[in-house]
Design an enzyme around this catalytic site. Structure first.
Site, PDB file in Angstrom:
ATOM      1  N   ASP A  88      27.751  50.724 -30.047  1.00 59.47           N
ATOM      2  CA  ASP A  88      28.874  50.258 -29.251  1.00 59.47           C
ATOM      3  C   ASP A  88      29.615  49.235 -30.115  1.00 59.47           C
ATOM      4  OD1 ASP A  88      30.456  49.433 -26.975  1.00 59.47           O
ATOM      5  OD2 ASP A  88      29.153  47.663 -26.915  1.00 59.47           O
TER       6      ASP A  88
ATOM      7  N   ASP B 148      32.426  46.490 -28.901  1.00 60.56           N
ATOM      8  CA  ASP B 148      32.663  45.159 -28.316  1.00 60.56           C
ATOM      9  C   ASP B 148      31.403  44.589 -27.675  1.00 60.56           C
ATOM     10  OD1 ASP B 148      35.371  45.425 -29.065  1.00 60.56           O
ATOM     11  OD2 ASP B 148      35.795  46.533 -27.230  1.00 60.56           O
TER      12      ASP B 148
ATOM     13  N   TYR C  56      40.052  43.390 -23.855  1.00 62.30           N
ATOM     14  CA  TYR C  56      41.089  44.255 -24.418  1.00 62.30           C
ATOM     15  C   TYR C  56      41.509  43.824 -25.824  1.00 62.30           C
ATOM     16  CZ  TYR C  56      41.071  46.225 -19.807  1.00 62.30           C
ATOM     17  OH  TYR C  56      40.666  46.827 -18.647  1.00 62.30           O
TER      18      TYR C  56
ATOM     19  N   ASN D 111      34.499  52.824 -25.801  1.00 67.47           N
ATOM     20  CA  ASN D 111      35.469  53.113 -24.737  1.00 67.47           C
ATOM     21  C   ASN D 111      36.650  52.171 -24.914  1.00 67.47           C
ATOM     22  OD1 ASN D 111      33.684  54.925 -23.593  1.00 67.47           O
ATOM     23  ND2 ASN D 111      33.230  53.681 -21.784  1.00 67.47           N
ATOM     24  N   GLN D 112      37.842  52.697 -25.034  1.00 61.85           N
ATOM     25  CA  GLN D 112      39.026  51.846 -25.195  1.00 61.85           C
ATOM     26  C   GLN D 112      40.046  52.165 -24.103  1.00 61.85           C
ATOM     27  OE1 GLN D 112      39.364  49.202 -27.207  1.00 61.85           O
ATOM     28  NE2 GLN D 112      37.226  49.521 -27.788  1.00 61.85           N
TER      29      GLN D 112
ATOM     30  N   CYS E  32      37.213  56.443 -27.053  1.00 60.46           N
ATOM     31  CA  CYS E  32      37.752  57.168 -25.904  1.00 60.46           C
ATOM     32  C   CYS E  32      38.945  56.377 -25.393  1.00 60.46           C
ATOM     33  CB  CYS E  32      36.709  57.319 -24.805  1.00 60.46           C
ATOM     34  SG  CYS E  32      37.465  57.788 -23.229  1.00 60.46           S
TER      35      CYS E  32
ATOM     36  N   HIS F 182      40.784  57.169 -22.778  1.00 61.25           N
ATOM     37  CA  HIS F 182      41.109  57.612 -21.415  1.00 61.25           C
ATOM     38  C   HIS F 182      40.614  56.670 -20.323  1.00 61.25           C
ATOM     39  CE1 HIS F 182      40.373  61.298 -23.972  1.00 61.25           C
ATOM     40  NE2 HIS F 182      41.655  61.390 -23.688  1.00 61.25           N
TER      41      HIS F 182
ATOM     42  N   CYS G 187      37.636  62.515 -18.585  1.00 59.64           N
ATOM     43  CA  CYS G 187      37.341  63.162 -19.863  1.00 59.64           C
ATOM     44  C   CYS G 187      35.835  63.310 -20.056  1.00 59.64           C
ATOM     45  CB  CYS G 187      37.921  62.305 -20.994  1.00 59.64           C
ATOM     46  SG  CYS G 187      37.149  60.690 -21.086  1.00 59.64           S
TER      47      CYS G 187
ATOM     48  N   CYS H 159      34.545  62.210 -22.937  1.00 59.83           N
ATOM     49  CA  CYS H 159      34.175  61.282 -24.008  1.00 59.83           C
ATOM     50  C   CYS H 159      33.865  59.868 -23.528  1.00 59.83           C
ATOM     51  CB  CYS H 159      35.211  61.277 -25.138  1.00 59.83           C
ATOM     52  SG  CYS H 159      36.937  61.217 -24.675  1.00 59.83           S
TER      53      CYS H 159
ATOM     54  N   ASP I 236      25.523  46.838 -25.456  1.00 58.54           N
ATOM     55  CA  ASP I 236      25.286  45.646 -24.633  1.00 58.54           C
ATOM     56  C   ASP I 236      25.487  45.918 -23.144  1.00 58.54           C
ATOM     57  OD1 ASP I 236      28.176  45.834 -25.016  1.00 58.54           O
ATOM     58  OD2 ASP I 236      28.277  43.838 -24.094  1.00 58.54           O
TER      59      ASP I 236
END
Ligand SMILES: [Mg+2]
Ligand SMILES: [Zn+2]
Length: 193
Positions: A8, A10, A19, A51-52, A89, A91, A104, A106, A133
């Site tokens: 992972d 962040d 963000y 994941n974004q 990702c 989404h 999605c 992903c 985390d």
């Protein structure tokens, strides 16, 4: 097939910033360059799965994500070892705008990003790991069939302490204070095989 440590981003590699996309807000956590170097020396490939949803929400663009990853890898390369591949990702199932609003395959805990790595490198699942985390990281790793490690940086410590207090069953295979401790655990484990 490759032995891969999926990471992972962040709260695991860098300080959790809400963000994050600006390079000036990027702070690599202590011990991370050493941890990555240790894993690389032991023969693991390093793959980030992140994941974004900030992209989905319109807070920043995919270009921003890629720029940050290039910048991050520059720092990591100089101080330890760089990441072999970043998957993200962009989404979100409900808060996404336009094409980014999508259920999605992903977004962790789904395994789409792991499958991309599988296509690109081949994954020796029995000897690969997931480190993160949050429980969604652990669930993603488990869904894909990997030994999964929760780190105490980011949100991990709080989660772990809560599990200890309530006696809830831990879904992670190992808890490590930080990425360096997780890396040492993996390397020790692979030495004993
Ligand atoms: Mg995280
Ligand atoms: Zn996605």
């Amino acid at each position: 097939m490759e032995r891969i440590v999926f990471l992972d981003r962040d709260g695991t590699i860098n300080e959790e910033v809400h963000y994050l996309y600006r390079p000036e807000d990027l702070h690599i956590l202590p011990g991370v360059p050493q941890a990555l170097a240790l894993l690389k020396e032991a023969g693991y490939r390093l793959v980030v799965v992140t994941n974004q949803a900030g992209v989905a929400r319109g807070y920043y663009t995919e270009e921003d994500v890629k720029r940050l990853h290039t910048y991050m890898n520059g720092i990591l390369r100089e101080s330890g070892a760089d990441i072999d591949r970043f998957y993200y990702c962009p989404h979100h199932p409900s808060h996404g705008i336009g094409v980014y609003k999508k259920s999605c395959s992903c977004r962790k805990p789904a395994t789409g990003m792991f499958q991309l790595a599988e296509r690109e490198f081949g994954v020796d699942k029995a000897h690969s790991f997931m480190i993160g985390d949050k429980l969604l990281d652990i669930r993603a790793g488990k869904n894909y069939g990997l030994t999964s490690i929760l780190v105490g940086t980011g949100y991990g410590r709080e989660l772990h302490e809560e599990d200890m207090k309530t006696g809830a069953e831990q879904i992670y295979d190992c808890y490590a204070d930080d990425l360096l401790e997780a890396a040492k655990w993996i390397v020790t484990l692979s030495r004993h095989e």
